[in-house]
Design an enzyme around this catalytic site. Structure first.
Site, short mmCIF file in Angstrom:
data_model
loop_
_atom_site.label_atom_id
_atom_site.label_comp_id
_atom_site.label_asym_id
_atom_site.label_seq_id
_atom_site.Cartn_x
_atom_site.Cartn_y
_atom_site.Cartn_z
N ARG A 27 0.67 -1.01 -0.02
CA ARG A 27 -0.08 -0.09 -0.18
C ARG A 27 0.74 1.21 0.05
NH1 ARG A 27 -5.50 -1.04 1.69
NH2 ARG A 27 -5.48 1.14 2.23
N TRP A 75 2.70 6.01 2.14
CA TRP A 75 2.83 6.41 0.92
C TRP A 75 2.67 8.13 0.81
CZ3 TRP A 75 -0.44 9.26 -2.90
CH2 TRP A 75 0.01 8.99 -4.11
N ASN A 101 -4.12 7.16 7.66
CA ASN A 101 -4.21 7.02 6.32
C ASN A 101 -5.33 7.69 5.73
OD1 ASN A 101 -4.35 5.98 3.47
ND2 ASN A 101 -5.63 4.08 4.21
N GLY A 102 -5.05 8.60 4.77
CA GLY A 102 -5.93 9.51 4.24
C GLY A 102 -5.40 11.08 4.09
N GLU A 492 -3.56 -1.34 -21.88
CA GLU A 492 -3.17 -1.99 -20.43
C GLU A 492 -1.70 -2.46 -20.59
OE1 GLU A 492 -3.90 -2.21 -17.83
OE2 GLU A 492 -3.23 -4.07 -16.97
N LYS A 496 1.35 -1.52 -18.10
CA LYS A 496 2.06 -2.43 -17.44
C LYS A 496 3.62 -2.07 -17.53
CE LYS A 496 -0.14 -3.74 -15.22
NZ LYS A 496 -1.53 -3.72 -15.10
N GLU A 499 4.56 1.45 -15.73
CA GLU A 499 4.68 1.37 -14.28
C GLU A 499 5.78 0.59 -13.40
OE1 GLU A 499 0.80 0.22 -12.19
OE2 GLU A 499 0.42 -1.34 -13.47
N HIS A 515 -2.54 9.48 -37.60
CA HIS A 515 -3.01 10.96 -37.53
C HIS A 515 -1.81 11.65 -36.35
CE1 HIS A 515 -6.78 10.23 -39.43
NE2 HIS A 515 -6.89 9.16 -38.76
O1 M6R Z 1 -8.23 -0.90 -6.93
P1 M6R Z 1 -8.61 -0.38 -8.28
O2 M6R Z 1 -8.90 -1.31 -9.19
O3 M6R Z 1 -9.75 0.68 -8.21
O4 M6R Z 1 -7.25 0.60 -8.56
C1 M6R Z 1 -7.41 1.33 -9.96
C2 M6R Z 1 -5.87 1.66 -10.20
O5 M6R Z 1 -5.34 2.32 -9.20
C3 M6R Z 1 -5.33 0.38 -10.63
O6 M6R Z 1 -5.69 -0.31 -11.58
C4 M6R Z 1 -3.68 0.76 -11.08
O7 M6R Z 1 -3.72 1.65 -12.39
C5 M6R Z 1 -2.64 -0.21 -11.01
N1 M6R Z 1 -1.65 -0.03 -10.49
C6 M6R Z 1 -2.45 -0.74 -12.44
O8 M6R Z 1 -1.55 -1.72 -12.58
#
Ligand code: M6R
Length: 619
Positions: A27, A75, A101-102, A492, A496, A499, A515
């Site tokens: 997290r 985080w 957290n928040g 996607e 991947k 990230e 384009h």
């Molecule tokens: O828990 P969620 O599916 O709502 O999360 C959404 C995004 O934060 C999550 O898909 C993020 O893009 C991932 N790290 C992608 O691998």
């Protein structure tokens, strides 16, 4: 997005807290910290920049005794990730320690008020304001900690899950939540003595007890060593806790011999999908049974429109869902970035169905989007993975994707689980609306049943991606292309790669290249093209030609037996043939593996990429 762990009982808290932090590290991993009250009455706080291992190193020669404690993995939002900004934070007198957290949105105003009252601050965080405010309330109203927490939270604007320790009351652990998740585990130690656990999710708790309470918004809870649990709202009205039994096993939280959770989760996909479709897809009866649709038949059959709100990977899955639901059910579907939708005064009708797609079920933007839709009277439906999560509870009905805990920050099995669940949803609605001819419906049901097997085949037949990926570690950019159902797969695949390997990558609909983006193509540019022998195959072949003429390197995903695209490509990954709409669940697998192996070859931290966190519970 930050993880909280807590314990009160008769066992030593520190080992429980550290183990819990390791489970929650996905997290956030900017810093970690722990606080205990020892038998000598000392309230200790130890913190470290970086990961939980760094905290353990710092604590190695410290007194970490105590049977009550709280811990945090961060985080960073307010204040850079350093030791001072790490949680727990002390209050001015050092009598209180708090983890959070928040985001406290009005923290600047609160801080200024506190500074006028001679409070001094050590950190740049919004969290320190909270703990000071609680202490201030204690002094102002001469009240106990529980009342002070209630009073303090009445002044707070924003989201919080907090846990707080008070040196003068070592027998009581207090926590509260609004907008950020917090779970209380209710257990008994080996001698039958009562104990309580806290976790931002169930992963730090499941080893000790499966009896949990999901704290609700604006609830404050106190737990004591004798087993007493008191929950009230901010107005001090007692709330009745609802005990639930967790359905999760410990094995799912371990790597099980794989070097990374991400690789384990990629390989788990065939089994995860079997679990997703079990009981829902009935191959012998050639039927689909989805209780969420059966119970709310009229809402779906009469829906003016479906709006799907999601973020990141879940948004990509939603886009595939849109294509399928529109095709199968003839209902217009809009796919919205939850973060945009929530702030742009969208038109929402009471006969709209709004679907939230979220692995964690905790994404703040997605949660806010459905709260907005609720105000307009829309019917809310959740497609979540985490059972009992905030979105699952905030929606009117829903379908869990049931792929098991996903720990790797880069979403893999949740993506395919979301896609298959949206396909089931589309089939179930089509059945009710009678928008698919019987033979087409049966053929789709039969084919969908074969997808887990075909995923397994894809995994077994693309094992050389490992060595192949080494060649691409030098690349600074990638382009991913797909058409129709495979355009979201291109998005996607690109997400991947960026990230976890930090290589810049963009996904485009293949025909959009001409384009603009085609200007980027030269001999240095790898272009990944999803080109199954289905649908717009010939068109994609032309798009590949255009790239080859500009000397781009073609990496393709092709159907088994394809020779044309294979012949045009520098490298190819093979998938079995299936219906157009089901290709994404197969085509994404080589792209997941490609990004995984490129990231490993570049020495990246695959499961915990920089700047990211698994659950994005802040805006
Ligand atoms: O828990 P969620 O599916 O709502 O999360 C959404 C995004 O934060 C999550 O898909 C993020 O893009 C991932 N790290 C992608 O691998």
């Amino acid at each position: 997005m930050c993880g909280i762990v807590g314990y009160i009982g008769e066992q030593q808290a520190y080992p429980i807290l550290i183990k819990g932090l390791h489970r929650l590290e996905y997290r956030g991993y900017d810093s970690a910290g722990v606080s205990m009250i020892g038998s000598n009455g000392n309230l200790t706080v130890y913190k470290a920049k970086g990961k939980v291992n760094a905290l353990e190193a710092i604590c190695a020669d410290k007194d970490v005794s105590g049977t009550i404690g709280i811990a945090h993995t961060r985080w960073a939002t307010h204040g850079e990730p350093n030791e001072v900004n790490a949680h727990p934070h002390y209050s001015q007198s050092k009598n209180l320690a708090l983890v959070h957290n928040g985001i406290i949105e009005n923290y600047k105003t609160l801080r200024a008020e506190m500074e006028n009252n001679n409070y001094t601050f050590c950190s740049d965080t919004d969290t320190e304001v909270l703990v000071q405010l609680v202490e201030y309330m204690q002094e102002l109203h001469h009240c106990d900690l529980f009342t002070a927490v209630q009073n303090a939270l009445k002044h707070v604007v924003g989201a919080y899950a907090i846990a707080i320790l008070d040196r003068s009351n070592p027998d009581q652990l207090i926590c509260a939540r609004k907008g950020s998740p917090l779970i209380i585990g209710v257990g008994k130690d080996s001698n039958g003595r009562a104990e309580f656990y806290l976790g931002s999710d169930a992963t730090p708790i499941i080893e000790y007890t499966d009896q949990v309470i999901y704290l609700k918004d604006e609830e404050v809870a106190s737990m004591d060593r004798s087993g007493r649990l008191n929950i009230t709202n901010l107005a001090n009205v007692a709330q009745t806790p609802q005990m639930q039994t967790l359905e999760m096993n410990l094995e799912a939280l371990e790597k099980g011999g794989y070097p990374h959770f991400m690789l384990k989760e990629i390989w788990e996909q065939p089994q995860a999908l079997r679990t997703s479709i079990r009981g829902r897809l009935q191959v012998q009866d050639r039927d689909v049974l989805l209780s969420g649709i059966i119970d709310n038949r009229d809402k779906f059959v009469n829906a003016r429109r479906i709006i799907i709100c999601a973020c990141g990977t879940s948004w990509h899955a939603a886009l595939i869902g849109k294509y399928f639901i529109e095709e199968a059910c003839h209902i217009p579907v809009e796919v919205e970035y939850a973060s945009e939708f929530r702030y742009r005064n969208p038109v929402i009708y009471p006969d709209d169905v709004v679907i939230a797609v979220s692995q964690s079920g905790e994404t703040a933007d997605t949660l806010a989007a459905i709260q907005l839709a609720k105000q307009h009277g829309a019917f809310l439906y959740g497609v979540c993975n985490v059972i009992g999560s905030s979105i699952a509870r905030a929606t009117d009905s829903g379908t869990y994707i049931h792929v098991g805990p996903e720990i790797g920050v880069a979403s893999t099995k949740a993506f395919t689980g979301q896609v298959v669940t949206l396909m089931l949803l589309g089939l179930a609605i089509a059945k009710e609306k009678k928008t698919l001819a019987d033979d087409m419906f049966h053929m789709l049901v039969n084919e969908l049943c074969l997808i887990p097997e075909k995923m397994q085949w894809t995994l077994e037949n693309n094992k050389d991606i490992d060595s192949f990926a080494q060649m691409f570690t030098y690349c600074r950019n990638f382009i991913y292309l797909g058409r129709g159902y495979n355009y979201p797969v291109a998005l996607e695949g690109a997400l991947k790669l960026k990230e976890i390997s930090y290589i810049h990558a963009e996904g485009y609909p293949a025909a959009e290249m001409k384009h603009g983006p085609i200007a980027l193509v030269d001999e240095e540019m790898p272009v990944v093209v999803i080109a199954p022998k289905r649908g717009m195959y010939e068109k994609v072949v032309s798009n590949i030609q255009e790239i080859k003429s500009r000397k781009g390197k073609i990496i393709s995903v092709v159907t088994e037996g394809d020779k044309v695209v294979r012949g045009m490509s520098d490298y190819s990954f093979v998938i079995p043939d299936t219906r157009d709409c089901f290709v994404p669940m197969l085509a994404v697998i080589p792209l997941q593996l490609l990004s995984y192996y490129v990231a490993v070859a570049k020495g990246r931290n695959v499961d915990q990429p920089r700047n990211l966190a698994k659950s994005v519970t802040v805006e």
